[in-house]
Write a protein that holds these residues in place. Structure first.
Motif, short mmCIF file in Angstrom:
data_model
loop_
_atom_site.label_atom_id
_atom_site.label_comp_id
_atom_site.label_asym_id
_atom_site.label_seq_id
_atom_site.Cartn_x
_atom_site.Cartn_y
_atom_site.Cartn_z
N LYS A 184 0.23 -9.76 -10.48
CA LYS A 184 1.29 -8.89 -9.97
C LYS A 184 2.22 -8.45 -11.10
O LYS A 184 2.43 -9.18 -12.06
CB LYS A 184 2.11 -9.62 -8.90
N ARG A 224 -3.64 0.61 -1.24
CA ARG A 224 -2.90 -0.32 -0.40
C ARG A 224 -1.42 -0.29 -0.80
O ARG A 224 -1.06 0.24 -1.84
CB ARG A 224 -3.45 -1.74 -0.57
N ASN A 225 -0.61 -0.89 0.04
CA ASN A 225 0.80 -1.12 -0.28
C ASN A 225 1.58 0.18 -0.52
O ASN A 225 2.28 0.34 -1.52
CB ASN A 225 0.94 -2.04 -1.49
N LEU A 272 4.31 -5.81 3.14
CA LEU A 272 2.92 -5.49 2.77
C LEU A 272 2.48 -6.32 1.56
O LEU A 272 1.36 -6.87 1.53
CB LEU A 272 2.79 -4.00 2.44
N ASN A 306 3.47 -9.15 0.68
CA ASN A 306 3.32 -10.55 1.05
C ASN A 306 2.19 -10.79 2.04
O ASN A 306 2.05 -11.89 2.59
CB ASN A 306 4.63 -11.07 1.65
N GLY A 307 1.39 -9.73 2.30
CA GLY A 307 0.25 -9.88 3.19
C GLY A 307 0.60 -9.85 4.66
O GLY A 307 -0.22 -10.23 5.50
N GLU A 308 1.81 -9.40 4.99
CA GLU A 308 2.23 -9.32 6.38
C GLU A 308 1.86 -7.96 6.97
O GLU A 308 1.38 -7.08 6.26
CB GLU A 308 3.74 -9.57 6.48
N SER A 309 2.11 -7.81 8.27
CA SER A 309 1.79 -6.55 8.95
C SER A 309 3.06 -5.98 9.58
O SER A 309 3.35 -6.22 10.76
CB SER A 309 0.73 -6.79 10.04
#
Length: 338
Positions: free
Chosen positions: A58, A139-140, A306, A308-311
């Motif tokens: 990252k 993504r993101n 996003l 942090n892999g959340e929705s």
């Protein structure tokens, strides 16, 4: 050069604790945090960003793409976004595209190349499918203010239609029936929603929408000025005007002043955005206030989710508010137009 191990030793904690503290991933007792801060200052410690990137994959940097950073709306939103990012340990790279599609594409390529972890995307030109195709492969990405059709990404908008309806209703309740409308470029999401709100308010009041009272095509103040002059040259000019952005409102005020038209004695005026300069004019202008700071802060929070892999929600609508000041009065001629 001091290392994280040096800081940990001086502060009497483990290197892992220092790392998690610096990345806002742990909440420490105030005394422990103070020891780490003191050690960082004492040793002049600077994180090795390259090593960190190689170990985590990252950059801890995000991008913000704005059509024009000089415009108050985008500047305020960018400031709030950057402030929220800083609170979470992220650096922000801002791209002001000047509505140039090549610059917008270049900003998306920087995300693809790994220069930033995520992107907040704002545009004010209708997409021909190019942006949608690029964003669809990345993504993101979070879209704010103006929609990009065909993209599956979180979106943050304000209640454009409801705001325009409230602005138009305010003019109608003051007694106006000859109400002109200034809108931005045809084909934009916000332009369509705000015009729909204007039309709905007029229809509900039993007032017809006349084509000669409508000018849609640009956010440029000089074109709004020209459109306002055209309104004033009509045999039956409008008695009120709704400018659906602050930059259109500036052009409208210029046009009215050029013809010696007084606000609100001769022409009532309501804007949309409510940047600070509208309140400073004489008279202070009524406007629909957008929650610009909230858009910026929530924009980063959505992007962080996003990362942090959340929705996060795919669509968020923020409310607007009618700010009533001194630019609306009763029309001189209260007779309804034919």
């Amino acid at each position: 050069m001091a290392t994280i191990h040096d800081v940990a030793q001086d502060a009497g904690v483990s290197p892992t604790t220092v790392s998690r503290y610096l990345n806002n991933r742990i909440e420490l007792p105030s005394t422990t945090a103070a020891r780490i801060d003191a050690a960082i200052r004492k040793l002049d410690y600077r994180p090795n960003l390259l090593a960190k990137r190689l170990s985590t994959g990252k950059t801890e940097a995000v991008g913000l793409v704005t059509p024009e950073i000089r415009e108050p709306f985008f500047a305020e939103l960018a400031s709030a976004f950057e402030d929220e990012a800083d609170r979470h340990g992220y650096t922000v790279f801002i791209s002001s595209t000047r509505s140039d599609r090549k610059r917008e594409i270049a900003s998306l390529e920087r995300l693809h190349d790994g220069h930033v972890d995520g992107l907040l995307m704002m545009t004010n030109t209708a997409d021909d499918g190019t942006l949608a195709a690029l964003i669809g492969r990345r993504r993101n990405v979070v879209i704010v203010d103006e929609d990009i059709p065909g993209v599956s990404a979180p979106r943050l908008f304000v209640e454009n239609e409801a705001g325009a309806h409230a602005a138009t209703r305010h003019l109608i309740e003051a007694g106006h029936t000859r109400i002109a409308y200034l809108g931005g470029p045809d084909g934009l999401f916000t332009v369509g929603e705000r015009y729909a709100g204007f039309v709905r308010a007029m229809r509900e009041a039993g007032i017809g929408t006349r084509p000669e009272y409508v000018a849609i095509g640009s956010f440029a103040p000089d074109l709004a000025r020209a459109a306002t002059l055209n309104f004033l040259a009509l045999d039956h000019p409008p008695t009120a005007l709704f400018a659906s952005s602050d930059y259109l409102m500036i052009g409208a005020v210029q046009g009215l002043r050029a013809r010696g038209v007084r606000i609100p004695d001769d022409m009532s005026l309501v804007g949309f955005d409510d940047m600070s300069f509208g309140e400073l004019l004489t008279p202070p202008l009524s406007a629909i206030r957008q929650p610009v700071e909230s858009l910026g802060r929530l924009g980063f929070q959505t992007l962080l989710a996003l990362l942090n892999g959340e929705s996060p929600p795919m669509l968020t609508r923020l409310p607007v508010q009618l700010m009533v000041r001194q630019s609306v009065g009763a029309p001189r001629n209260k007779d309804k137009m034919a």
